[in-house]
Design an enzyme around this catalytic site. Structure first.
Site, mmCIF file in Angstrom:
data_model
loop_
_atom_site.group_PDB
_atom_site.id
_atom_site.type_symbol
_atom_site.label_atom_id
_atom_site.label_comp_id
_atom_site.label_asym_id
_atom_site.label_seq_id
_atom_site.Cartn_x
_atom_site.Cartn_y
_atom_site.Cartn_z
ATOM 1 N N THR A 93 0.872 -1.183 0.000
ATOM 2 C CA THR A 93 0.000 0.000 0.000
ATOM 3 C C THR A 93 0.904 1.226 0.000
ATOM 4 O O THR A 93 1.069 1.877 1.030
ATOM 5 C CB THR A 93 -0.912 0.007 1.240
ATOM 6 O OG1 THR A 93 -0.098 -0.215 2.406
ATOM 7 C CG2 THR A 93 -1.967 -1.066 1.173
ATOM 8 N N THR A 129 -1.012 -2.765 5.597
ATOM 9 C CA THR A 129 -1.275 -1.567 6.385
ATOM 10 C C THR A 129 -2.187 -0.665 5.564
ATOM 11 O O THR A 129 -1.812 -0.222 4.486
ATOM 12 C CB THR A 129 0.047 -0.839 6.694
ATOM 13 O OG1 THR A 129 0.911 -1.756 7.361
ATOM 14 C CG2 THR A 129 -0.181 0.386 7.566
ATOM 15 N N GLU A 159 0.267 -6.714 10.392
ATOM 16 C CA GLU A 159 1.570 -7.347 10.551
ATOM 17 C C GLU A 159 2.561 -6.310 11.070
ATOM 18 O O GLU A 159 2.584 -5.194 10.585
ATOM 19 C CB GLU A 159 2.020 -7.856 9.165
ATOM 20 C CG GLU A 159 3.378 -8.469 9.134
ATOM 21 C CD GLU A 159 3.508 -9.613 10.109
ATOM 22 O OE1 GLU A 159 2.718 -10.566 10.022
ATOM 23 O OE2 GLU A 159 4.409 -9.543 10.984
ATOM 24 N N LYS A 215 -2.007 -0.827 13.930
ATOM 25 C CA LYS A 215 -0.800 -0.790 13.101
ATOM 26 C C LYS A 215 -0.344 0.642 12.827
ATOM 27 O O LYS A 215 0.820 0.998 13.023
ATOM 28 C CB LYS A 215 -1.067 -1.531 11.790
ATOM 29 C CG LYS A 215 0.052 -1.462 10.774
ATOM 30 C CD LYS A 215 1.321 -2.069 11.301
ATOM 31 C CE LYS A 215 2.507 -1.670 10.457
ATOM 32 N NZ LYS A 215 3.021 -2.669 9.616
ATOM 33 N N ASN A 219 3.133 2.563 14.294
ATOM 34 C CA ASN A 219 4.162 3.195 13.468
ATOM 35 C C ASN A 219 4.253 4.696 13.741
ATOM 36 O O ASN A 219 5.350 5.266 13.726
ATOM 37 C CB ASN A 219 3.898 2.918 11.981
ATOM 38 C CG ASN A 219 4.468 1.573 11.566
ATOM 39 O OD1 ASN A 219 5.073 0.879 12.387
ATOM 40 N ND2 ASN A 219 4.284 1.196 10.318
ATOM 41 N N LEU A 261 15.616 5.354 20.435
ATOM 42 C CA LEU A 261 16.091 6.662 20.888
ATOM 43 C C LEU A 261 17.482 6.930 20.330
ATOM 44 O O LEU A 261 18.277 7.612 20.959
ATOM 45 C CB LEU A 261 16.122 6.728 22.412
ATOM 46 C CG LEU A 261 14.800 6.985 23.134
ATOM 47 C CD1 LEU A 261 15.042 7.190 24.625
ATOM 48 C CD2 LEU A 261 14.060 8.196 22.571
ATOM 49 N N GLY A 268 13.534 6.078 7.584
ATOM 50 C CA GLY A 268 13.169 5.997 6.170
ATOM 51 C C GLY A 268 12.521 4.653 5.942
ATOM 52 O O GLY A 268 11.909 4.092 6.851
ATOM 53 N N CYS A 271 7.925 1.903 5.148
ATOM 54 C CA CYS A 271 6.776 1.920 6.063
ATOM 55 C C CYS A 271 6.577 3.226 6.807
ATOM 56 O O CYS A 271 5.605 3.940 6.554
ATOM 57 C CB CYS A 271 6.903 0.779 7.066
ATOM 58 S SG CYS A 271 6.709 -0.825 6.299
ATOM 59 N N LYS A 274 5.681 6.677 4.823
ATOM 60 C CA LYS A 274 4.396 6.698 4.101
ATOM 61 C C LYS A 274 3.225 6.399 5.039
ATOM 62 O O LYS A 274 2.122 6.913 4.842
ATOM 63 C CB LYS A 274 4.420 5.752 2.886
ATOM 64 C CG LYS A 274 4.543 4.279 3.182
ATOM 65 C CD LYS A 274 3.268 3.508 2.929
ATOM 66 C CE LYS A 274 3.484 2.037 3.217
ATOM 67 N NZ LYS A 274 2.299 1.294 3.526
HETATM 68 C C1 UDX Z 1 8.747 -0.484 10.800
HETATM 69 C C2 UDX Z 1 8.112 -0.922 12.116
HETATM 70 O O1 UDX Z 1 9.115 -0.986 13.132
HETATM 71 C C3 UDX Z 1 7.453 -2.261 11.945
HETATM 72 O O2 UDX Z 1 6.828 -2.656 13.136
HETATM 73 C C4 UDX Z 1 6.427 -2.147 10.826
HETATM 74 O O3 UDX Z 1 5.826 -3.395 10.597
HETATM 75 C C5 UDX Z 1 7.071 -1.640 9.553
HETATM 76 O O4 UDX Z 1 7.759 -0.428 9.806
HETATM 77 P P1 UDX Z 1 10.977 -1.124 9.483
HETATM 78 O O5 UDX Z 1 10.526 -0.209 8.398
HETATM 79 O O6 UDX Z 1 11.533 -2.463 9.124
HETATM 80 O O7 UDX Z 1 9.769 -1.416 10.478
HETATM 81 O O8 UDX Z 1 12.094 -0.341 10.282
HETATM 82 P P2 UDX Z 1 12.397 0.120 11.778
HETATM 83 O O9 UDX Z 1 13.260 -0.861 12.451
HETATM 84 O O10 UDX Z 1 11.164 0.539 12.470
HETATM 85 O O11 UDX Z 1 13.289 1.415 11.469
HETATM 86 C C6 UDX Z 1 12.748 2.488 10.720
HETATM 87 C C7 UDX Z 1 13.781 3.563 10.488
HETATM 88 O O12 UDX Z 1 14.051 4.265 11.696
HETATM 89 C C8 UDX Z 1 15.133 3.094 9.962
HETATM 90 O O13 UDX Z 1 15.539 3.971 8.927
HETATM 91 C C9 UDX Z 1 16.040 3.224 11.177
HETATM 92 O O14 UDX Z 1 17.383 3.452 10.810
HETATM 93 C C10 UDX Z 1 15.431 4.420 11.886
HETATM 94 N N1 UDX Z 1 15.711 4.459 13.335
HETATM 95 C C11 UDX Z 1 15.278 3.445 14.143
HETATM 96 C C12 UDX Z 1 16.370 5.550 13.878
HETATM 97 O O15 UDX Z 1 16.757 6.492 13.171
HETATM 98 N N2 UDX Z 1 16.590 5.587 15.238
HETATM 99 C C13 UDX Z 1 16.176 4.600 16.055
HETATM 100 O O16 UDX Z 1 16.411 4.715 17.278
HETATM 101 C C14 UDX Z 1 15.506 3.493 15.497
#
Ligand code: UDX
Length: 447
Positions: A93, A129, A159, A215, A219, A261, A268, A271, A274
């Site tokens: 999506t 989502t 999910e 969900k 996020n 943190l 980026g 997920c 967007k």
């Molecule tokens: C996310 C959600 O965590 C997950 O539950 C959902 O299903 C899909 O979106 P994901 O996109 O795989 O998962 O990445 P995530 O681990 O959440 O990290 C997202 C972004 O945040 C990454 O670019 C990561 O580098 C950044 N990040 C994460 C930070 O800049 N600082 C942090 O402390 C944690």
């Protein structure tokens, strides 16, 4: 008789879900409209890099020597409709072009293609989502199109898997949330998830809108947490404080916790960015846009990080332009343990510097092919050492373990100038400084 499951859409979510369901003992049939994906998956390989997924596919895909044969793939809607008792809808999506709202066309089309073939009782389970209210709309669509009528039901089961941990998160989820309209649907889903439920995984039964909202709310919360610490990084930098120390101290408060943190160049991927935008758009449609205007700030704090990194790089190069300056970029994926470069802060920074005349050379352990496709004009090196060779400045932009394990002394021997900026606050500052580097990180003093 054991339930037979199908998985419609075999991207990150679907391919992992299909393999995990086979691992839990079910017979699974996956469908995708992209033939190359079906061909690749049928040989036991995933269309993306995800730790442990190739192994799990090879263990179950039919036709592979020694496999259980429980997992197959097809492109036939008739075949999946006939095969499945439960159909998992795992379509993407994405953000609509030029709008904040989410593009539901892949989900809608899949429902339209599957429903007319549903001639026997089945549970259709949405996992994508989606904007809140979609399940309600899709249930009506199913009822109108499925020949089996009321014997076909819809459930919503979001999910939460993280890229890089997709297999583990699917096999051992931290919670299972289901939006259902009947006890029968709940019972079927309890049967599907019997293995994780036996491990004690919490099972939350809700209505459609609540399940959908869990969900997007999760996020939105995660994105807010990251932007919060990045806002603190801006303040720390201005006040001469250290955001890493601040985060450490904040995290000791159990109500806050240490996770999410880490200040740096921000979030980026396919997920979080967007999803928060689609959430704002949906709130607007529901007439409660004010409830989510803070997410606009979360988004802008996040996007500012990328620009700020470019400015730190400019400063490190003497404050002038990037023309003729050689810059090594370590990292292209949006996060470590993934080859996903969608909305990657690392590539965004690399691209901005390149467009301003810098000679950028990128290295990423897994994301090179995808990065090349998106930014073919950037330079690419086969190893971190090669990227750093002759560079005037090194930018650490995706926190791969491989980068933390680099020997700064060895890199210092090949670098043009020993300047490094850590965009993820993940390198060992003392080690780099000891090897003669000027180490700079975001939201921390220069030392
Ligand atoms: C996310 C959600 O965590 C997950 O539950 C959902 O299903 C899909 O979106 P994901 O996109 O795989 O998962 O990445 P995530 O681990 O959440 O990290 C997202 C972004 O945040 C990454 O670019 C990561 O580098 C950044 N990040 C994460 C930070 O800049 N600082 C942090 O402390 C944690």
């Amino acid at each position: 008789m054991a339930l037979k499951l199908t998985v419609i859409g075999t991207g990150y979510l679907g391919a992992t879900h299909a393999a995990a369901m086979a691992e839990m003992g079910f017979e699974v049939l996956g469908l995708d409209i992209v033939q190359e994906k079906i061909d690749l998956l049928s040989t036991g390989r995933a269309p993306m890099y995800e730790p442990g997924l190739d192994e799990l596919l090879a263990k179950h895909v039919a036709g592979i020597e020694g496999s259980t044969g429980r997992l197959r793939f097809t492109s036939s809607w008739e075949e999946v409709a006939e095969f499945g008792d439960v159909h998992f809808m795992c379509l993407n999506t994405p953000q609509k072009h030029g709008e904040y709202a989410c593009d539901m066309s892949y989900v809608d089309r899949a429902f339209d293609l599957l429903a007319p073939h549903l001639t026997r009782p089945a549970l259709v389970v949405g996992k994508s989502t989606v904007p809140v209210g979609s399940a309600d709309r899709l249930a009506a669509r199913l009822a109108g199109l499925a020949p089996a009528g009321e014997a076909v039901e819809l459930a919503w089961n979001p999910e939460f898997l993280r890229e890089g941990f997709a297999v583990q998160d699917t096999l051992h989820p931290d919670r299972i949330v289901v939006g259902v309209r009947s006890e029968r649907a709940e019972k079927l889903l309890r049967e599907v998830y019997a293995v994780p439920l036996a491990e004690g995984t919490p099972f939350v039964v809700a209505d459609y809108p609540t399940a959908e909202l869990v969900k997007t709310a999760a996020n939105a919360f995660l994105a807010t947490k990251i932007s919060f610490i990045n806002a603190m990084a801006e303040v720390s930098e201005a006040a001469g404080g250290d955001v890493a120390k601040l985060a450490e101290a904040l995290g000791h408060d159990e109500r806050i916790g240490h996770k999410f943190l880490r200040a740096g160049i921000g979030f980026g991927g396919g997920c979080l960015p967007k999803d928060i935008r689609a959430f704002m758009a949906r709130a607007g449609e529901l007439g409660v846009d004010q409830a989510l205007t803070f997410l606009r700030e979360v988004d802008s704090i996040n996007m500012r990080r990328r620009g700020h990194m470019v400015e730190l790089a400019r400063e490190a190069c003497g404050g002038g332009g990037f023309l003729g300056v050689r810059i090594a970029v370590l990292g292209a994926a949006f996060k470590p343990d993934s080859d996903d470069v969608r909305d990657s802060p690392a590539l965004n920074v690399a691209g901005q510097i390149h467009l301003q005349g810098g000679q950028v050379t990128v290295f990423d352990p897994k994301g090179m092919d995808n990065a090349r496709k998106l930014f073919p004009t950037l330079g690419y090196a086969p190893t971190a050492l090669d990227a750093v060779r002759g560079a005037d400045l090194v930018l650490h932009l995706t926190e791969w373990r491989e980068f933390r394990e680099l020997d700064p002394a060895e890199l210092g021997e090949v670098a043009g100038k020993k300047h490094v900026i850590d965009g993820r606050n993940a390198l060992d500052a003392a080690l780099w400084r000891k090897a003669g580097w000027t180490y700079r990180a975001m939201g921390r003093p220069n030392a």
